[in-house]
Scaffold this motif. Structure first.
Motif, PDB file in Angstrom:
ATOM      1  N   LEU A 207       0.801  -1.235   0.000  1.00 21.28           N
ATOM      2  CA  LEU A 207       0.000   0.000   0.000  1.00 21.28           C
ATOM      3  C   LEU A 207       0.827   1.274   0.000  1.00 21.28           C
ATOM      4  O   LEU A 207       0.332   2.337  -0.368  1.00 21.28           O
ATOM      5  N   GLY A 208       2.077   1.188   0.423  1.00 15.74           N
ATOM      6  CA  GLY A 208       2.922   2.375   0.433  1.00 15.74           C
ATOM      7  C   GLY A 208       3.303   2.851  -0.971  1.00 15.74           C
ATOM      8  O   GLY A 208       3.863   3.921  -1.122  1.00 15.74           O
ATOM      9  N   GLY A 209       3.000   2.060  -1.988  1.00 20.13           N
ATOM     10  CA  GLY A 209       3.328   2.467  -3.358  1.00 20.13           C
ATOM     11  C   GLY A 209       4.664   1.913  -3.815  1.00 20.13           C
ATOM     12  O   GLY A 209       5.299   1.122  -3.108  1.00 20.13           O
ATOM     13  N   PHE A 210       5.084   2.311  -5.010  1.00 21.57           N
ATOM     14  CA  PHE A 210       6.359   1.836  -5.551  1.00 21.57           C
ATOM     15  C   PHE A 210       7.508   2.342  -4.684  1.00 21.57           C
ATOM     16  O   PHE A 210       7.455   3.447  -4.146  1.00 21.57           O
ATOM     17  N   LYS A 211       8.551   1.526  -4.583  1.00 19.13           N
ATOM     18  CA  LYS A 211       9.629   1.826  -3.638  1.00 19.13           C
ATOM     19  C   LYS A 211      10.985   1.853  -4.316  1.00 19.13           C
ATOM     20  O   LYS A 211      11.203   1.218  -5.347  1.00 19.13           O
ATOM     21  N   SER A 212      11.864   2.585  -3.682  1.00 19.46           N
ATOM     22  CA  SER A 212      13.275   2.563  -4.045  1.00 19.46           C
ATOM     23  C   SER A 212      13.870   1.261  -3.523  1.00 19.46           C
ATOM     24  O   SER A 212      13.676   0.912  -2.365  1.00 19.46           O
ATOM     25  N   VAL A 213      14.569   0.543  -4.376  1.00 25.72           N
ATOM     26  CA  VAL A 213      15.148  -0.736  -3.942  1.00 25.72           C
ATOM     27  C   VAL A 213      16.628  -0.756  -4.328  1.00 25.72           C
ATOM     28  O   VAL A 213      16.994  -0.424  -5.462  1.00 25.72           O
ATOM     29  N   SER A 214      17.496  -1.072  -3.378  1.00 28.35           N
ATOM     30  CA  SER A 214      18.933  -1.057  -3.638  1.00 28.35           C
ATOM     31  C   SER A 214      19.630  -2.133  -2.821  1.00 28.35           C
ATOM     32  O   SER A 214      19.075  -2.661  -1.866  1.00 28.35           O
ATOM     33  N   LEU A 215      20.854  -2.424  -3.226  1.00 26.49           N
ATOM     34  CA  LEU A 215      21.712  -3.349  -2.486  1.00 26.49           C
ATOM     35  C   LEU A 215      22.628  -2.553  -1.568  1.00 26.49           C
ATOM     36  O   LEU A 215      23.290  -1.612  -2.014  1.00 26.49           O
ATOM     37  N   VAL A 216      22.664  -2.932  -0.307  1.00 25.78           N
ATOM     38  CA  VAL A 216      23.545  -2.267   0.646  1.00 25.78           C
ATOM     39  C   VAL A 216      24.774  -3.145   0.884  1.00 25.78           C
ATOM     40  O   VAL A 216      24.656  -4.295   1.320  1.00 25.78           O
ATOM     41  N   GLY A 217      25.950  -2.601   0.559  1.00 30.54           N
ATOM     42  CA  GLY A 217      27.204  -3.318   0.751  1.00 30.54           C
ATOM     43  C   GLY A 217      27.918  -2.830   2.002  1.00 30.54           C
ATOM     44  O   GLY A 217      28.005  -1.630   2.244  1.00 30.54           O
ATOM     45  N   THR A 218      28.400  -3.784   2.803  1.00 30.74           N
ATOM     46  CA  THR A 218      29.160  -3.425   4.004  1.00 30.74           C
ATOM     47  C   THR A 218      30.331  -4.395   4.171  1.00 30.74           C
ATOM     48  O   THR A 218      30.365  -5.466   3.562  1.00 30.74           O
ATOM     49  N   SER A 219      31.271  -4.003   5.025  1.00 29.33           N
ATOM     50  CA  SER A 219      32.329  -4.913   5.479  1.00 29.33           C
ATOM     51  C   SER A 219      32.344  -4.888   6.998  1.00 29.33           C
ATOM     52  O   SER A 219      32.033  -3.855   7.604  1.00 29.33           O
ATOM     53  N   ASP A 220      32.689  -6.028   7.616  1.00 30.16           N
ATOM     54  CA  ASP A 220      32.894  -5.968   9.064  1.00 30.16           C
ATOM     55  C   ASP A 220      34.319  -5.489   9.341  1.00 30.16           C
ATOM     56  O   ASP A 220      35.086  -5.209   8.418  1.00 30.16           O
ATOM     57  N   LYS A 221      34.684  -5.394  10.631  1.00 27.78           N
ATOM     58  CA  LYS A 221      35.990  -4.832  10.991  1.00 27.78           C
ATOM     59  C   LYS A 221      37.147  -5.654  10.434  1.00 27.78           C
ATOM     60  O   LYS A 221      38.249  -5.159  10.248  1.00 27.78           O
ATOM     61  N   ASN A 222      36.874  -6.934  10.162  1.00 29.27           N
ATOM     62  CA  ASN A 222      37.925  -7.804   9.617  1.00 29.27           C
ATOM     63  C   ASN A 222      37.934  -7.847   8.097  1.00 29.27           C
ATOM     64  O   ASN A 222      38.691  -8.603   7.496  1.00 29.27           O
ATOM     65  N   GLY A 223      37.043  -7.064   7.481  1.00 29.05           N
ATOM     66  CA  GLY A 223      37.030  -7.023   6.023  1.00 29.05           C
ATOM     67  C   GLY A 223      36.127  -8.053   5.366  1.00 29.05           C
ATOM     68  O   GLY A 223      36.099  -8.168   4.140  1.00 29.05           O
ATOM     69  N   ASN A 224      35.373  -8.817   6.168  1.00 30.57           N
ATOM     70  CA  ASN A 224      34.406  -9.749   5.575  1.00 30.57           C
ATOM     71  C   ASN A 224      33.223  -8.963   5.024  1.00 30.57           C
ATOM     72  O   ASN A 224      32.628  -8.161   5.735  1.00 30.57           O
ATOM     73  N   THR A 225      32.874  -9.212   3.755  1.00 24.70           N
ATOM     74  CA  THR A 225      31.849  -8.392   3.110  1.00 24.70           C
ATOM     75  C   THR A 225      30.452  -8.979   3.274  1.00 24.70           C
ATOM     76  O   THR A 225      30.275 -10.177   3.460  1.00 24.70           O
ATOM     77  N   ASN A 226      29.476  -8.087   3.177  1.00 22.03           N
ATOM     78  CA  ASN A 226      28.073  -8.462   3.296  1.00 22.03           C
ATOM     79  C   ASN A 226      27.270  -7.650   2.294  1.00 22.03           C
ATOM     80  O   ASN A 226      27.598  -6.498   2.009  1.00 22.03           O
ATOM     81  N   LEU A 227      26.203  -8.267   1.754  1.00 25.15           N
ATOM     82  CA  LEU A 227      25.369  -7.568   0.795  1.00 25.15           C
ATOM     83  C   LEU A 227      23.912  -7.899   1.074  1.00 25.15           C
ATOM     84  O   LEU A 227      23.555  -9.069   1.237  1.00 25.15           O
ATOM     85  N   GLY A 228      23.064  -6.885   1.147  1.00 27.20           N
ATOM     86  CA  GLY A 228      21.646  -7.130   1.434  1.00 27.20           C
ATOM     87  C   GLY A 228      20.758  -6.211   0.630  1.00 27.20           C
ATOM     88  O   GLY A 228      21.129  -5.068   0.325  1.00 27.20           O
TER      89      GLY A 228
END
Lengths: 212, 212
Positions: free
Chosen positions: A25-46
């Motif tokens: 119901l909120g309508g069309f949305k902005s959708v993106s991939l969020v990239g991060t790294s932890d303190k040890n450099g391990n990457t994450n994508l969501g």
């Protein structure tokens, strides 16, 4: 013919049905991939679809985090390291983007699982998505707790911008269609767009014109 | 070829150019007309593109208000009366919708100026937009001040829902395209959508399928 759904009907509704309905119901949305790294450099994508504009000076982007498991890695990495990337999704990668929402073990990088490529540049701490045409490097600014349902509003400042040269207009407007950015609705529906018009700044008693 | 824009380049940019750029970078947005009445029953209608989903139980919708003149009537009416309507915009009315952003005198109703029709129903205090296919009646819940740039996050609970019978799927998903809902980008660009796919719930090591 319109269906009228009351608060009482919403409360009585099956939980998953209500989740789909209210997310739509909120309508069309902005959708993106969020990239991060932890303190040890391990990457994450969501994948996230809760972005919104907060202001242009400073350039601030907001997003909402639920307090639930799939998003914890991203939020923890942002709070631990202070940086994240926001990468627009295009038609070529939306299935891989959607797949990042699977609950992978914290030791697994969604980059490896989905085949999307990480890109590090200009000394930015977090990984960009190489296949994304519009990429933003964002610095964490503020976390606001929304007590009413235990969600979190995260505010970041855009400090690096990468956009296709041809999508940038003289007046600063970015043609998202030229950059192949897509939109989403509900929890799982992805859409291309086709431009109807750009309209002139509205003034009382003045006819609107198209901006070419 | 990508253009790289740094923080320094953003600061040095012409103000209007930066406003267009940053407003574009957040991606496609939900755009709707917000209908309100003041305590005396004078109606107001304004276009907003800062809606976002906060939660489904309770059904909460967020929106951002800048502290600037064009939006004051809407915000004051919501805080004074506690109710507002959110009306999706379709291809037939997007020009009238855009025109509501003109700075009309507070004594003038944008309904009268744009020719959009108000609709009162089921004892809801604020006016709906008759031409809108998806209409939400929303009760004000919480106002959160965002100190970093003096904007306001307004949270409301969806308490009445009106949607076209044929747009509602069995699982609760609403087909916004069947309801002719459009999206916007930047400050002034309006777009139709065409569905790429609905994708199944993602799980590790499981192929995604289409939801029909």
């Amino acid at each position: 013919m319109k269906r009228y759904i009351t608060s009482d009907a919403l409360i009585a509704m099956d939980k998953q049905e209500r989740v789909h309905l209210i997310n739509s119901l909120g309508g069309f949305k902005s959708v993106s991939l969020v990239g991060t790294s932890d303190k040890n450099g391990n990457t994450n994508l969501g994948i996230f679809s809760s972005f919104f504009h907060i202001g242009a000076q400073p350039p601030l982007l907001g997003m909402i985090f639920r307090p639930s498991p799939p998003e914890r890695d991203t939020l923890r990495n942002i709070l631990d390291t202070g940086f994240y990337t926001v990468n627009h999704i295009n038609e070529a990668i939306y299935k891989q983007a959607h797949q990042t929402s699977a609950r992978y073990d914290a030791t697994i990088s969604e980059f490896d699982e989905t085949g999307l490529n990480k890109e590090f540049k200009n000394n930015f701490f977090a990984p960009f998505v190489s296949e994304s045409n519009i990429q933003l490097g964002v610095a964490f600014k503020e976390k606001i707790d929304i007590a009413i349902n235990n969600t979190i509003l995260l505010i970041g400042e855009i400090i690096q911008i990468y956009i296709p040269e041809n999508s940038l207009s003289n007046d600063g407007f970015v043609d998202l269609e030229l950059a192949n950015t897509i939109t989403c609705s509900g929890l799982d529906s992805y859409h291309k767009t086709s431009k109807l018009d750009r309209l002139s700044y509205a003034k009382p008693n003045k006819e609107l014109t198209s901006i070419q």
